[in-house]
Design a protein around this motif. Structure first.
Motif, short mmCIF file in Angstrom:
data_model
loop_
_atom_site.label_atom_id
_atom_site.label_comp_id
_atom_site.label_asym_id
_atom_site.label_seq_id
_atom_site.Cartn_x
_atom_site.Cartn_y
_atom_site.Cartn_z
N UNK A 17 0.82 -1.21 0.00
CA UNK A 17 0.00 0.00 0.00
C UNK A 17 0.85 1.26 0.00
N UNK A 65 -5.83 -4.63 6.33
CA UNK A 65 -6.25 -4.43 4.95
C UNK A 65 -6.85 -3.07 4.70
N UNK A 66 -7.15 -2.33 5.78
CA UNK A 66 -7.70 -0.98 5.63
C UNK A 66 -6.54 -0.02 5.38
N UNK A 67 -6.62 0.77 4.30
CA UNK A 67 -5.48 1.59 3.92
C UNK A 67 -5.09 2.57 5.01
N UNK A 68 -6.09 3.19 5.63
CA UNK A 68 -5.78 4.17 6.67
C UNK A 68 -5.08 3.54 7.86
N UNK A 74 -3.53 0.76 7.83
CA UNK A 74 -2.26 0.22 7.35
C UNK A 74 -1.15 1.27 7.41
N UNK A 75 -1.52 2.54 7.20
CA UNK A 75 -0.53 3.62 7.32
C UNK A 75 0.11 3.62 8.71
N UNK A 76 -0.70 3.24 9.70
CA UNK A 76 -0.20 3.24 11.07
C UNK A 76 0.54 1.96 11.41
N UNK A 77 0.14 0.84 10.82
CA UNK A 77 0.64 -0.46 11.29
C UNK A 77 1.63 -1.13 10.37
N UNK A 86 -13.51 2.51 4.38
CA UNK A 86 -12.16 2.56 3.80
C UNK A 86 -12.18 3.36 2.49
N UNK A 111 -12.56 7.01 3.22
CA UNK A 111 -11.30 7.58 3.70
C UNK A 111 -10.35 7.83 2.53
N UNK A 150 8.59 5.90 8.50
CA UNK A 150 7.41 5.66 9.34
C UNK A 150 7.42 6.63 10.51
N UNK A 207 3.61 6.72 6.50
CA UNK A 207 4.25 5.44 6.24
C UNK A 207 4.44 5.37 4.74
#
Lengths: 545, 147
Positions: free
Chosen positions: A343, A409-412, A414-417, B28, B31, B97, B104
């Motif tokens: 992603x 699988x959620x893009x938002x 995923x940015x964090x994780x 999702x 967003x 990150x 990220x």
């Protein structure tokens, strides 16, 4: 020490290993002929073709000399368990080294070597090898196979798998199991490691073996199965093998091509050495296989749960139709989600949307299977025993791992994780709880057969179960929390604020290690007791009848 | 059409799962539509706010501010300003990150990605490299200072 020197040394090493392999094989064939005459199996020639589905095989070194399906299954099971313990040792080394924020008793290079060995051996050695083993062992019974076929091919593929696993152990690659392009071709200790491409060759050997074995499985199921079994009543374990085999055959070659490009790029960098970000092309080719492989590790475990549950609940599986549908949907859908590993690489919003949506959709068949198992246990009467404990734990761990997977699988989110220990926790819940748990559950079910009529020590098996279950929870649980706090994975050292999570995870890892040691002790203690039962077991009871 | 109880139960749990996942998929997609500048994307025509060029190399991060100064392993930002990071790499693949801002983003040789964010609280935060990049991968980290 120039590059050509390294290549010469490495090339000759491989040549020697291959030649030794063939010599060993030649002598083994010779030895077997002395042992058995011209048959391919332990049974007399007249019976061997008709009796295969009823045949039993114990854990013994003679399995390495015989080419029938069950012997090859034994070979893979034994080898993959050995590799599991080697890789587990690497994992515990990493955990202990991470007790302090700065690299303690492992230097960063040593840490990275263990990191790569743990990843490659656990996935290609243990998950893939264990699945091949259990399939070779159980499939002939499950589809009442009368005539074994292509035994010699299977045998050669096993030796290729073994050489591949040895290369993975000894390559000392530090490129992690991704083998991402620029790192893997930096043949220095601080890049991918001097013999990094040894790991690549190992992976290619193992993938060749796996693909060929999968073609043989499909042949067994669709051509050689007993005519009394119609496709609409094929056991769910066989369906899971169908699903896995198609998944492997359709996706692994792409990764093998990419690996071949990498090896060529060492000599003449033209494939991934572009000026416009073609390093990402390798990542994409890798994940085209890299995502299906995690389903390859999971779907046969689904099949084993489907196979084991009815034997311990006294009912048929709640819905056979939904089970088949779920396994086949997993096969189709899991081939379309690989982009969710990339992603943040700049795929663009549209591709992000496509891959995150398919990642949500792929959760539906998984949930169908989970509800199917719960419903089966709900309507049946669960007979508590060690394998059932493993099954229940597998289902719970898979729910946790699956839900965290959907979150990733959620893009938002995923940015964090992305790239944190939350990801590590997600797949360790699934691979430890479900894949490894079900492999050991099946091993316990098959224990009397594998050891020629011995029972395992039940209290010790329970201790094994509770320690591994609790260890998984402590380790992966603290990783999950740490991941949400931003703790990066694959690091030899970390910011001091993460020490609590790392120390707790280290304790969990040690608990896990002790659990598996107790399994080993239990096995060694029980396998040499006097014979006390028959060699029958629940998974092969049809063969007894 | 008449369904027996077993099939009813199956239909109910499939519908429940599909409903939950549809909600997740729609939120999702929403967003992505409203925050597409806050996720990693290839460099677009008009980056918003103050542009900071970020280069990852083995094993450090270099931040180049609009006035030309470069800081290594330390990112200095002003509270309340919108920033766009334009991220690339000198050698292998890295991944910048910053947990606090949900940043990220991959750093790839020969390929630039961008991401926009806006710090809203002063303080000192962490950033890390989260894509394995060789021996001292773990030392590719530093602090974000928001004043």
């Amino acid at each position: 020490m120039g590059f050509s020197f390294v290549l010469a040394v490495f090339g000759s090493t491989i040549a020697i290993i291959v030649i030794m392999g063939f010599l060993l094989y030649y002598f083994a064939v010779d030895y077997r002929k002395g042992l058995l005459g011209d048959t391919n199996s332990a049974l007399p020639k007249t019976e061997s073709n008709t009796m295969l589905s009823r045949m039993r095989r114990e854990l013994s070194f003679s399995a390495f000399m015989m080419d029938d399906s069950k012997s090859i299954g034994i070979r893979y099971i034994v080898t993959s368990i050995v590799l599991f313990f080697i890789a587990g040792l690497a994992g515990i080394g990493m955990r202990l080294s991470l007790w302090f924020p700065n690299p303690s008793f492992l230097t960063p290079i040593q840490y990275n070597i263990l990191l790569t060995a743990h990843g490659t051996l656990m996935l290609y050695g243990w998950a893939v090898g264990g699945i091949l083993g259990l399939t070779y062992y159980l499939l002939p019974t499950s589809i009442k196979l009368r005539k074994d076929s292509l035994g010699t091919v299977s045998s050669i593929m096993y030796w290729m798998y073994l050489v591949g696993a040895l290369l993975l152990i000894f390559s000392k690659s530090t490129a992690t199991w991704y083998f991402y392009y620029p790192v893997v071709d930096q043949l220095t200790a601080s890049g991918g490691g001097s013999y990094s491409f040894g790991g690549l060759i190992g992976v290619m050997l193992i993938l060749t073996a796996t693909i060929t074995a999968c073609i043989i499985f499909l042949k067994m199921i669709f051509i050689d199965r007993d005519k009394s079994i119609r496709l609409s009543s094929l056991p769910l374990f066989a369906w899971s093998v169908v699903s896995t085999a198609f998944l492997i055959i359709s996706s692994a070659p792409v990764s093998m091509i990419a690996d071949g490009f990498l090896i060529y790029d060492l000599i003449n960098p033209i494939f991934f050495q572009g000026a416009n970000g073609t390093a990402l092309a390798y990542a994409i080719m890798f994940w085209f296989w890299g995502h299906p492989i995690v389903y390859v590790a999971v779907i046969p475990a689904f099949g084993l749960i489907y196979e084991l549950l009815p034997r311990f609940t006294g009912t048929k599986i709640y819905s056979y139709r939904a089970g088949v549908l779920s396994l086949l949907l997993l096969m189709v859908l899991s081939g379309t989600v690989w982009g969710h590993h990339l992603f943040n690489s700049g795929l663009g919003t549209v591709w992000d949307l496509i891959f995150s949506t398919t990642s949500f959709i792929v959760a539906i068949p998984s949930a169908m299977s989970v509800f199917n198992w719960i419903a089966t246990m709900w309507v049946g009467r669960v007979r508590m025993s060690v394998p059932v404990l493993f099954i229940i734990n597998a289902i719970i761990d898979f729910i946790i791992g699956g839900v965290t997977g959907v979150m990733l699988g959620d893009v938002g989110v995923n940015q964090l994780l992305h790239g944190t220990y939350a990801v590590t926790a997600h797949f360790h819940f699934i691979l430890l709880g479900l894949t490894t748990g079900m492999a050991f559950a099946t091993f316990y079910v098959l224990f009397p057969t594998l050891t020629g009529g011995r029972n395992y020590n039940i209290p010790m098996a329970k201790v094994h179960f509770y320690l591994t279950s609790i260890g998984t929870w402590i380790m992966s649980g603290f990783w999950l929390v740490g991941g949400f706090a931003g703790m990066p994975r694959r690091v030899a050292g970390y910011f001091g604020i993460f020490q609590t999570y790392q120390d707790a995870a280290a304790i969990g890892g040690v608990v896990l290690g002790i659990g598996y040691l107790i399994f080993l002790i239990n096995f060694l203690y029980s396998a040499y007791k006097p014979v006390e039962t028959g060699t029958g077991n629940a998974l092969e009871e049809e063969a007894v009848a | 059409m008449k369904l027996d109880n077993r099939t009813k139960a199956e239909v109910i749990w499939v519908i429940a799962v599909v409903a939950i996942l549809s909600w997740a998929a729609v939120s999702n997609a929403t967003y992505l539509q409203t925050h597409s500048e806050n996720i990693a994307n290839p460099v677009g025509p008009d980056p918003q706010g103050v542009i900071i060029n970020v280069t990852g190399y083995q094993w450090a991060w270099a931040f180049q501010y609009p006035n030309g100064t470069i800081s290594t392993d330390k990112l200095v930002l002003t509270n309340g300003t919108t920033y766009t990071l334009i991220v690339s790499s000198k050698d292998v693949i890295h991944d910048l990150y910053i947990p606090e801002f949900g940043v990220n983003i991959y750093a790839v040789y020969g390929h630039t990605n961008q991401i926009t964010f806006k710090p809203t609280k002063a303080g000192i935060y962490l950033f890390e490299c989260v894509e394995y990049c060789g021996e001292f991968h773990y030392e590719m980290r530093g602090t974000v200072v928001v004043t």
